[in-house]
Motif scaffolding. Structure first.
Motif, PDB file in Angstrom:
ATOM      1  N   ILE A 108       0.938  -1.101  -0.006  1.00 24.21           N
ATOM      2  CA  ILE A 108      -0.035  -0.082  -0.112  1.00 24.21           C
ATOM      3  C   ILE A 108       0.896   1.323   0.010  1.00 24.21           C
ATOM      4  N   ALA A 109       1.861   1.233   0.578  1.00 21.06           N
ATOM      5  CA  ALA A 109       2.986   2.406   0.838  1.00 21.06           C
ATOM      6  C   ALA A 109       3.375   2.928  -0.515  1.00 21.06           C
ATOM      7  N   ALA A 110       3.477   1.819  -1.331  1.00 19.87           N
ATOM      8  CA  ALA A 110       4.198   2.263  -2.818  1.00 19.87           C
ATOM      9  C   ALA A 110       3.306   3.110  -3.318  1.00 19.87           C
ATOM     10  N   PHE A 111       1.807   3.081  -3.034  1.00 17.66           N
ATOM     11  CA  PHE A 111       0.748   4.009  -3.612  1.00 17.66           C
ATOM     12  C   PHE A 111       0.527   5.288  -2.938  1.00 17.66           C
ATOM     13  N   THR A 112       0.327   5.139  -1.555  1.00 12.86           N
ATOM     14  CA  THR A 112      -0.064   6.098  -0.715  1.00 12.86           C
ATOM     15  C   THR A 112       1.244   6.954  -0.622  1.00 12.86           C
ATOM     16  N   LEU A 113       2.418   6.701  -0.255  1.00 11.04           N
ATOM     17  CA  LEU A 113       3.320   7.404   0.217  1.00 11.04           C
ATOM     18  C   LEU A 113       3.729   8.542  -0.964  1.00 11.04           C
ATOM     19  N   PRO A 114       3.745   8.194  -2.169  1.00 13.57           N
ATOM     20  CA  PRO A 114       3.662   9.558  -3.078  1.00 13.57           C
ATOM     21  C   PRO A 114       2.661  10.333  -2.769  1.00 13.57           C
ATOM     22  N   LEU A 115       1.449   9.682  -2.959  1.00 16.04           N
ATOM     23  CA  LEU A 115       0.291  10.832  -2.816  1.00 16.04           C
ATOM     24  C   LEU A 115       0.357  11.781  -1.522  1.00 16.04           C
ATOM     25  N   ILE A 116       0.681  11.228  -0.379  1.00 19.37           N
ATOM     26  CA  ILE A 116       0.772  11.916   0.754  1.00 19.37           C
ATOM     27  C   ILE A 116       1.881  13.017   0.766  1.00 19.37           C
ATOM     28  N   VAL A 117       2.931  12.718   0.131  1.00 19.26           N
ATOM     29  CA  VAL A 117       4.260  13.591   0.206  1.00 19.26           C
ATOM     30  C   VAL A 117       3.759  14.651  -0.800  1.00 19.26           C
ATOM     31  N   ASN A 118       3.115  14.397  -2.035  1.00 23.69           N
ATOM     32  CA  ASN A 118       2.964  15.407  -2.901  1.00 23.69           C
ATOM     33  C   ASN A 118       1.890  16.342  -2.292  1.00 23.69           C
ATOM     34  N   PHE A 119       0.938  15.693  -1.527  1.00 23.95           N
ATOM     35  CA  PHE A 119       0.073  16.644  -0.928  1.00 23.95           C
ATOM     36  C   PHE A 119       0.842  17.823   0.047  1.00 23.95           C
ATOM     37  N   SER A 120       1.524  17.091   0.823  1.00 25.04           N
ATOM     38  CA  SER A 120       2.377  18.009   1.883  1.00 25.04           C
ATOM     39  C   SER A 120       3.307  18.866   1.132  1.00 25.04           C
ATOM     40  N   ILE A 121       3.850  18.553  -0.252  1.00 29.27           N
ATOM     41  CA  ILE A 121       4.635  19.435  -0.821  1.00 29.27           C
ATOM     42  C   ILE A 121       4.042  20.756  -1.449  1.00 29.27           C
ATOM     43  N   GLN A 122       2.767  20.310  -1.770  1.00 28.86           N
ATOM     44  CA  GLN A 122       1.806  21.464  -2.402  1.00 28.86           C
ATOM     45  C   GLN A 122       1.082  22.414  -1.171  1.00 28.86           C
ATOM     46  N   TYR A 123       0.985  21.761  -0.106  1.00 24.51           N
ATOM     47  CA  TYR A 123       0.386  22.384   0.927  1.00 24.51           C
ATOM     48  C   TYR A 123       1.325  23.482   1.719  1.00 24.51           C
ATOM     49  N   PHE A 124       2.818  22.868   2.024  1.00 25.76           N
ATOM     50  CA  PHE A 124       3.706  23.549   2.832  1.00 25.76           C
ATOM     51  C   PHE A 124       4.599  24.337   1.995  1.00 25.76           C
ATOM     52  N   MET A 125       5.008  23.890   0.712  1.00 23.29           N
ATOM     53  CA  MET A 125       6.029  24.662   0.144  1.00 23.29           C
ATOM     54  C   MET A 125       5.380  25.769  -0.864  1.00 23.29           C
ATOM     55  N   ASN A 126       6.321  26.507  -1.205  1.00 25.29           N
ATOM     56  CA  ASN A 126       5.819  27.667  -2.003  1.00 25.29           C
ATOM     57  C   ASN A 126       5.994  27.146  -3.564  1.00 25.29           C
ATOM     58  N   ASP A 127       4.617  26.625  -3.920  1.00 28.18           N
ATOM     59  CA  ASP A 127       4.422  26.211  -5.300  1.00 28.18           C
ATOM     60  C   ASP A 127       5.242  24.981  -5.601  1.00 28.18           C
ATOM     61  N   GLY A 128       5.540  24.466  -4.576  1.00 26.23           N
ATOM     62  CA  GLY A 128       6.513  22.943  -4.755  1.00 26.23           C
ATOM     63  C   GLY A 128       7.663  23.297  -5.520  1.00 26.23           C
ATOM     64  N   GLN A 129       8.269  24.225  -5.350  1.00 29.36           N
ATOM     65  CA  GLN A 129       9.477  24.828  -6.200  1.00 29.36           C
ATOM     66  C   GLN A 129      10.874  24.323  -5.970  1.00 29.36           C
ATOM     67  N   GLN A 130      10.979  24.051  -4.632  1.00 27.72           N
ATOM     68  CA  GLN A 130      12.128  23.346  -4.065  1.00 27.72           C
ATOM     69  C   GLN A 130      12.393  21.871  -4.121  1.00 27.72           C
ATOM     70  N   ILE A 131      11.387  21.498  -3.985  1.00 32.53           N
ATOM     71  CA  ILE A 131      11.665  19.652  -4.138  1.00 32.53           C
ATOM     72  C   ILE A 131      10.107  19.470  -4.841  1.00 32.53           C
ATOM     73  N   SER A 132      10.270  18.277  -5.180  1.00 34.42           N
ATOM     74  CA  SER A 132       9.121  17.575  -6.149  1.00 34.42           C
ATOM     75  C   SER A 132       9.002  16.106  -6.051  1.00 34.42           C
ATOM     76  N   LEU A 133       8.285  15.702  -6.493  1.00 32.31           N
ATOM     77  CA  LEU A 133       7.958  14.324  -6.479  1.00 32.31           C
ATOM     78  C   LEU A 133       7.107  13.838  -7.677  1.00 32.31           C
ATOM     79  N   GLN A 134       7.766  14.117  -9.007  1.00 29.51           N
ATOM     80  CA  GLN A 134       6.756  13.861 -10.192  1.00 29.51           C
ATOM     81  C   GLN A 134       6.677  12.269 -10.446  1.00 29.51           C
ATOM     82  N   PHE A 135       5.969  11.941 -11.551  1.00 28.36           N
ATOM     83  CA  PHE A 135       5.847  10.854 -12.018  1.00 28.36           C
ATOM     84  C   PHE A 135       7.002   9.777 -12.035  1.00 28.36           C
ATOM     85  N   SER A 136       8.104  10.150 -12.712  1.00 28.12           N
ATOM     86  CA  SER A 136       9.217   9.444 -12.692  1.00 28.12           C
ATOM     87  C   SER A 136       9.880   9.059 -11.483  1.00 28.12           C
ATOM     88  N   LYS A 137       9.750  10.002 -10.309  1.00 29.81           N
ATOM     89  CA  LYS A 137      10.194   9.606  -9.096  1.00 29.81           C
ATOM     90  C   LYS A 137       9.186   8.933  -8.318  1.00 29.81           C
TER      91      LYS A 137
END
Length: 295
Positions: A108-137
């Protein structure tokens, strides 16, 4: 840390550890879920919903800096560590349930971990500019978790004698690697480490205590027996901080994001041992009071 170590050796070492995790699993561990569906569903709800929500609240209430907030959310999204099985054994948990939870969590973590991390990047970071978790990652995260575990399961199925020889060395390697990666991450951020401890130390302590208590008391309140509740507590309370740190350092290429997991690792085993000891003591006291009470 040297960039070659981060990009090559860390993923390779983590893959070896995840192979070791796979060596402890069989298809039966997944099918066993059908025997205890209630305990499994409650544990997954606690880990994927309650704990992630609590981590988010901690980030907001303590006003964590964006990178550390993302790091705490990454830690919350990481599955249970393989040492949860050892703690279940030491403190009378249902080890079979632990192994089943580890198996399900790893998938399950293989699917949920990227979702949760991407949400936190979008919420806490400024437009997610400094770090990202795109599809390839995201695919990289999936391969880090799933592929080595499947390899370990195949080795166990086709070469059981080799599995017996590999189990102990891989467990030792996992502990040594965890220590090494914590030390490496701390050295990398040595100029700011005291600041990080001040900023995120309290958050990791609160999160650790909440993980253990929710993992035990929520199942108990919902009618799960003590042994299964202990298994849930250790599975939920002992996060795979090695995975979280490796993803932070390699996939996300940011050592600051690894700090919450590194600091959490310092407290995790201590609090889990204290919690298990208290559970054993209270259960003995409860049995003693029942046997000595007048009829």
């Amino acid at each position: 840390m040297d960039s070659g170590i981060i990009t090559i050796l860390l993923p390779l070492a983590l893959a070896i550890i995840m192979v070791g995790l796979g060596l402890e699993l069989t298809p039966r561990d997944f099918s066993r879920v059908g025997k205890h569906p209630k305990a499994v569903l409650i544990a997954l709800f606690c880990q994927l919903v309650l704990l992630v929500g609590i981590a988010f609240v901690i980030c907001k209430v303590l006003a964590l800096p964006p990178l550390l907030a993302v790091g705490l959310m990454l830690l919350a999204a990481s599955p249970g560590g393989s040492t949860a099985n050892l703690f279940s054994y030491l403190f009378k948990g249902d080890i079979a349930l632990n192994i089943s939870l580890t198996a399900i969590n790893s998938v399950i973590a293989a699917f949920t971990l990227p979702l949760i991390v991407n949400f936190s990047i979008q919420y806490f970071m400024n437009d997610g500019q400094q770090i990202s978790l795109q599809f390839s990652k995201i695919l990289q995260v999936f391969s880090i978790i799933i592929v080595p575990v499947c390899m370990g399961m195949l080795i166990r199925h086709f070469a059981p004698h080799l599995t017996e020889k590999l189990n102990k060395p891989l467990r030792i390697f996992a502990v040594l690697f965890l220590i090494l990666i914590i030390v490496g991450a701390i050295i990398k951020e040595s100029h700011q480490i005291m600041s990080y401890i001040t900023q995120v130390g309290l958050a990791t302590v609160i999160f650790c205590i909440c993980s253990l208590m929710i993992g035990y008391f929520v199942p108990r309140l919902l009618g799960i027996n003590s042994a299964q509740a202990r298994a849930c507590a250790f599975e939920i309370g002992i996060h795979n901080s090695t995975l979280a740190m490796t993803i932070a350092l390699t996939v996300m290429a940011n050592s600051a994001v690894a700090m919450p997991a590194a600091i959490y690792s310092i407290f995790m085993y201590v609090f889990a041992a204290i919690f298990g000891t208290l559970l054993n003591r209270f259960s003995r006291d409860d049995v003693s009071s029942r046997t000595t009470s007048p009829t």
